[in-house]
Design a protein around this motif. Structure first.
Motif, short mmCIF file in Angstrom:
data_model
loop_
_atom_site.label_atom_id
_atom_site.label_comp_id
_atom_site.label_asym_id
_atom_site.label_seq_id
_atom_site.Cartn_x
_atom_site.Cartn_y
_atom_site.Cartn_z
N ARG A 103 0.81 -1.23 0.00
CA ARG A 103 0.00 0.00 0.00
C ARG A 103 0.84 1.27 0.00
N TYR A 104 2.12 1.17 0.30
CA TYR A 104 3.00 2.33 0.31
C TYR A 104 3.74 2.52 -1.02
N MET A 105 3.58 1.58 -1.91
CA MET A 105 4.28 1.61 -3.19
C MET A 105 3.45 2.31 -4.26
N PRO A 106 4.15 2.94 -5.23
CA PRO A 106 3.42 3.48 -6.38
C PRO A 106 2.73 2.32 -7.10
N PRO A 107 1.59 2.58 -7.73
CA PRO A 107 0.85 1.50 -8.40
C PRO A 107 1.70 0.69 -9.39
N VAL A 108 2.57 1.36 -10.14
CA VAL A 108 3.38 0.63 -11.12
C VAL A 108 4.26 -0.42 -10.44
N VAL A 109 4.76 -0.11 -9.26
CA VAL A 109 5.60 -1.08 -8.53
C VAL A 109 4.74 -2.19 -7.95
N GLU A 111 1.90 -3.29 -8.86
CA GLU A 111 1.29 -4.15 -9.89
C GLU A 111 2.32 -4.97 -10.66
N THR A 112 3.53 -4.44 -10.80
CA THR A 112 4.55 -5.09 -11.63
C THR A 112 5.36 -6.12 -10.85
N VAL A 113 5.73 -5.81 -9.63
CA VAL A 113 6.60 -6.71 -8.87
C VAL A 113 6.12 -6.91 -7.43
N PRO A 114 4.87 -7.34 -7.23
CA PRO A 114 4.38 -7.47 -5.86
C PRO A 114 5.18 -8.47 -5.02
N GLU A 115 5.72 -9.49 -5.66
CA GLU A 115 6.49 -10.49 -4.91
C GLU A 115 7.78 -9.89 -4.34
N TYR A 116 8.40 -8.97 -5.09
CA TYR A 116 9.61 -8.31 -4.60
C TYR A 116 9.29 -7.33 -3.48
N VAL A 117 8.14 -6.68 -3.58
CA VAL A 117 7.72 -5.75 -2.53
C VAL A 117 7.45 -6.53 -1.24
N THR A 118 6.84 -7.69 -1.36
CA THR A 118 6.58 -8.53 -0.18
C THR A 118 7.90 -8.96 0.46
N THR A 119 8.85 -9.36 -0.36
CA THR A 119 10.18 -9.74 0.14
C THR A 119 10.86 -8.56 0.82
#
Length: 184
Positions: A103-109, A111-119
């Motif tokens: 929820r703190y990431m820009p939509p492009v991030v 939507e594009t790399v949710p698995e990396y954001v979770t990591t």
């Protein structure tokens, strides 16, 4: 960004007051008493002003009162010095929630790399636990100058570095994925 720094200053005001008074006077009782009074005054001021107070505000007040009381009873500043560690551990636990960072990431991030954001979210949690453990280790020495250096330079610097690394890595990964998608 100014709001973030104002919020951080407000959250750590009692610790800042404690540190300043203790460094100036070398009087743990005075520094602790003023830190406790500051934390209580902050809550009273916010209530009078009609501000909505979060659970974390009350938790912080409780920590200042409990750890401050322990400091006063033992005349040992290490209890007050340990307060940031408890906050880091609590934040680390909260950050263990899968996908909290999305929820703190820009939509492009997001939507594009949710698995990396979770990591990255789990990495931030680990960082909070490491900083908390370091805070306990440094606080246990009772060396106030070392503690102040650790909290401001080491812990603060680690967070800034982690943010910068995360930004660069996620930007590179997102750019790479978007280019690959455009070619396909």
């Amino acid at each position: 960004m100014k709001d973030v720094f104002a919020r951080l200053a407000s959250d750590f005001l009692s610790a800042i007051i404690f540190l300043a008074i203790y460094l100036i006077t070398d009087n743990v009782v005075l520094a602790t008493s003023v830190a406790i009074a500051t934390a209580i005054a902050q809550v009273i001021y916010a209530r009078v002003k009609g501000s909505q107070l979060s659970f974390m505000t009350y938790a912080s007040l409780a920590l200042v009162i409990v750890l401050g009381s322990m400091t006063l009873l033992t005349n040992d500043p290490r209890f007050m010095l340990a307060k940031p560690a408890i906050a880091h551990f609590a934040i680390g636990v909260i950050m263990l929630k899968r996908g909290w960072m999305l929820r703190y990431m820009p939509p492009v991030v997001a939507e594009t790399v949710p698995e990396y954001v979770t990591t990255a979210g789990y990495a931030w949690s680990g960082l909070m636990f490491v900083i908390g453990a370091g805070t306990i280790a440094v606080a246990s020495t009772g060396d106030l100058r070392l503690w102040a250096f650790y909290i401001s330079v080491v812990a603060g610097g680690a967070k800034i570095l982690a943010f910068a690394v995360q930004y660069v890595v996620l930007r590179l990964i997102v750019t790479s994925r978007l280019r690959a998608a455009a070619r396909a």
